[in-house]
Design an enzyme around this catalytic site. Structure first.
Site, PDB file in Angstrom:
ATOM      1  N   TYR A 208      24.433  21.120  71.071  1.00 44.38           N
ATOM      2  CA  TYR A 208      23.757  22.036  71.992  1.00 44.38           C
ATOM      3  C   TYR A 208      22.750  22.874  71.210  1.00 44.38           C
ATOM      4  CZ  TYR A 208      23.585  25.280  76.043  1.00 44.38           C
ATOM      5  OH  TYR A 208      23.206  26.037  77.128  1.00 44.38           O
ATOM      6  N   CYS A 209      21.484  22.911  71.698  1.00 44.25           N
ATOM      7  CA  CYS A 209      20.444  23.762  71.119  1.00 44.25           C
ATOM      8  C   CYS A 209      20.285  23.435  69.630  1.00 44.25           C
ATOM      9  CB  CYS A 209      20.769  25.225  71.385  1.00 44.25           C
ATOM     10  SG  CYS A 209      19.429  26.375  70.982  1.00 44.25           S
ATOM     11  N   VAL A 210      20.345  24.429  68.741  1.00 44.38           N
ATOM     12  CA  VAL A 210      20.179  24.160  67.317  1.00 44.38           C
ATOM     13  C   VAL A 210      21.349  23.336  66.778  1.00 44.38           C
ATOM     14  CG1 VAL A 210      21.306  26.279  66.511  1.00 44.38           C
ATOM     15  CG2 VAL A 210      19.567  25.201  65.101  1.00 44.38           C
TER      16      VAL A 210
ATOM     17  N   GLY B  53      22.339  20.764  68.279  1.00 40.56           N
ATOM     18  CA  GLY B  53      21.811  19.427  68.487  1.00 40.56           C
ATOM     19  C   GLY B  53      20.839  19.027  67.395  1.00 40.56           C
TER      20      GLY B  53
END
Length: 601
Positions: free
Chosen positions: A336-338, A340
């Site tokens: 998720y987000c960073v 990822g």
């Protein structure tokens, strides 16, 4: 009609004596707020120097001013332009005062909640103030738009700063120019200001000299009690993370377990809020063996931890632990987000090392290419990153409040000024809202890791171009052949949908790009039972723009979660008996959600 009006006036009769006392109390609390703000400087806890942001703002606006002021004709033209607009407004106001029907010189967007109160239109004073503000804001934006010779980055920064300043100076943010606040002040004889100034003093005290705006009432929101309550155990930990394994609720589960890599900029329990919103609980109930990394909230002692360390002590260490307790060498992964972005670099590193550890990868609002990274690019250039690095060298970490403020500024009217008005002017205690409580539960970032992220991703965009070096290994995303489920959200200000779509082309295997309704959080945390929003699918992910992709996409009502679960099973449908948590290979250390997540900045 007259009796009704009299009754209302009698219920809301202004009490001059009470008002005077309340103003005195509000001023006393205001003094306490000022003392809390000055305390760190007085005690030597902070250096008396202007923030880096102020220096950057002055430098950016100087570039815009230089264009307009360097030529007398241009300077005269911009003064004439705003002068004419003000004269048109004055003439309109005089005609309206005379009883004539007039069309407003400027009008707010129908979606602008700041000016929803009817008095902004019905009361001529507030209507004049509103139009004056809108004309001035438009003029300021035009100065940036029409300034020739600005490089794109400077223009983007200038437009962003103008937006922040005009949002801050909106008449809705002040007692005497906000009709709703003024009514509240008069009808309560100033009691709202007493409550508001008391909250203001408390919030500055809580922020140790910096205003920490409360977005939610924390009184009945506690991690492990009201949020992050999905049963499980911490089965492994190191300096950077705790690994949580969740207790199964089904007799059988998918053979391949799921490892979730959340961002370390925020805490993992965004995916495990209240049970009815919990993505983790939903996955467990869907027959998936779920493991989640809970990152440490680092202090100065961890300031030298690098991106290499986060990969090795994060997802790689988690994969080893999962193999020990399940016997499975391969896992489904989700970032998720960073988180990822870290997952993508890990996959590229594994591919280069020819290590087969991953069955599939799911990315939630995550970027691997930063060409179209949106408004956050405003904060990214050599001067600004160098300034951040200087501050981090002194403290060893970047304080979470600074990153949280940057994110809040992307939607400042919704996430800053609406709470300033509601909390400090209206004196209303915010309601208990788990998502906003999580949003204010900021984490620090190690200096070395954050510097690597800013430079290699945002500033130099090395991952997608094949020039990022991690653990002495050159990364190539095209060597990542595992199936990818790449989720973007349509109103995302942090990982824009077009950025996520553009990044899809760099993976070497099959990519399913899915676009969810709403934004960076609500578009991801959207349980099927809520029946909210929608998502779009389209098999074409290369050589297309977001607009063209949407034109050819199929819309599906509701949550993307079931679609993802179906996709997961098409990759590896084999099932096994549900796994015991805290097996002999890795006995339980403590109950979920663990102790790392409870450390507040």
């Amino acid at each position: 009609m007259t009796s009704v009006t009299s009754e209302v006036q009698s219920e809301t009769k202004f009490n001059a004596e009470a008002f005077a006392m309340n103003i005195a109390k509000a001023m006393e609390s205001g003094g306490q707020a000022l003392a809390a703000y000055l305390k760190p400087a007085a005690s030597g806890d902070v250096q008396d120097k202007p923030p880096n942001e102020v220096t950057e703002l002055v430098k950016t606006f100087s570039a815009v001013a230089e264009y307009w002021l360097s030529d007398p004709d241009r300077s005269s033209e911009i003064q004439t332009r705003i002068g004419k607009a003000y004269l048109d407004l004055w003439g309109n106001s005089v005609r309206r005062l005379a009883g004539e029907e007039v069309t407003p010189v400027a009008a707010p967007s129908p979606r602008d909640k700041r000016f929803a109160d009817p008095e902004w239109k019905s009361n001529q004073f507030f209507d004049f103030i509103l139009q004056l503000y809108l004309l001035t804001a438009q003029w300021a934006n035009d100065l940036v738009r029409d300034a020739d010779g600005l490089d794109p980055h400077t223009r983007k920064k200038a437009a962003f700063y103008v937006q922040q300043l005009t949002n801050a100076m909106a008449p809705s943010n002040f007692v005497l120019t906000n009709p709703e606040v003024l009514r509240e002040t008069l009808t309560s004889s100033g009691d709202n200001l007493v409550r508001g100034m008391k909250m203001l003093a408390e919030d500055i005290e809580a922020g140790h000299g910096t205003l920490r705006i409360r977005q939610s009432d924390p009184s009945n929101l506690e991690v492990g009690v009201n949020m992050a309550t999905t049963p499980g155990k911490v089965i492994f930990q190191n300096d950077l993370m705790q690994l949580i394994q969740y207790t199964p609720t089904t007799e059988s589960v998918l053979r391949t377990p799921l490892l979730i890599v959340p961002p370390w900029i925020n805490k993992f329990y965004i995916l495990d809020l209240k049970p009815e919103k919990s993505f983790v609980k939903w996955c467990v109930d869907q027959g998936i063996t779920v493991f989640v990394i809970s990152w440490v909230n680092p202090d100065k002692s961890l300031g030298e931890k690098t991106w290499d360390d986060y990969m090795k002590e994060g997802p790689l260490a988690a994969m080893d632990a999962i193999e020990r307790v399940t016997g499975e060498m391969k896992v489904h992964t989700m970032g998720y987000c960073v988180g990822g972005t870290l997952l993508a670099t890990t996959l590229a590193w594994l591919a280069e090392k020819r290590r087969v550890r991953v069955t599939s990868a799911t990315f939630l609002a995550a970027q691997v290419d930063f060409t179209h990274a949106g408004d956050l690019l405003v904060f990214v250039d050599e001067d600004q990153i160098s300034a951040i690095e200087r501050d981090m060298r002194a403290s060893g970490v970047l304080e979470g409040a600074k990153m949280a403020m940057a994110f809040n500024m992307l939607r400042s009217n919704d996430l800053i000024w609406s709470y300033v008005v509601s909390n400090y002017l209206k004196g209303k205690q915010p309601s208990s809202f788990d998502l906003l409580h999580w949003n204010s539960d900021a984490t620090r970032m190690p200096a070395a890791n954050h510097s690597y992220y800013l430079r290699n991703c945002y500033l130099e965009n090395r991952l997608s171009t094949g020039s990022m070096v991690l653990d002495n290994t050159l990364l190539d995303l095209s060597k990542v052949k595992v199936p990818v489920y790449n989720l973007a959200t349509r109103e995302d200000h942090i990982a824009p949908a077009d950025s996520v779509l553009y990044g899809s082309q760099f993976f070497g295997g099959p990519v399913k790009y899915v676009l969810s309704g709403s934004g960076h959080i609500a578009g991801v945390v959207n349980p099927p039972a809520a029946g909210k929003y929608q998502y779009w699918t389209n098999d074409k992910v290369t050589d297309t723009t977001l607009a063209d992709w949407i034109k050819g996409a199929k819309e599906h009502k509701g949550s993307w979660w079931p679609d993802w679960r179906q996709w997961l099973e098409t990759i590896d449908p084999e099932q096994v008996a549900a796994r015991e948590v805290g097996a002999a290979a890795l006995p339980a250390i403590e109950d979920a959600p663990g102790s790392y997540v409870r450390v507040r900045a």
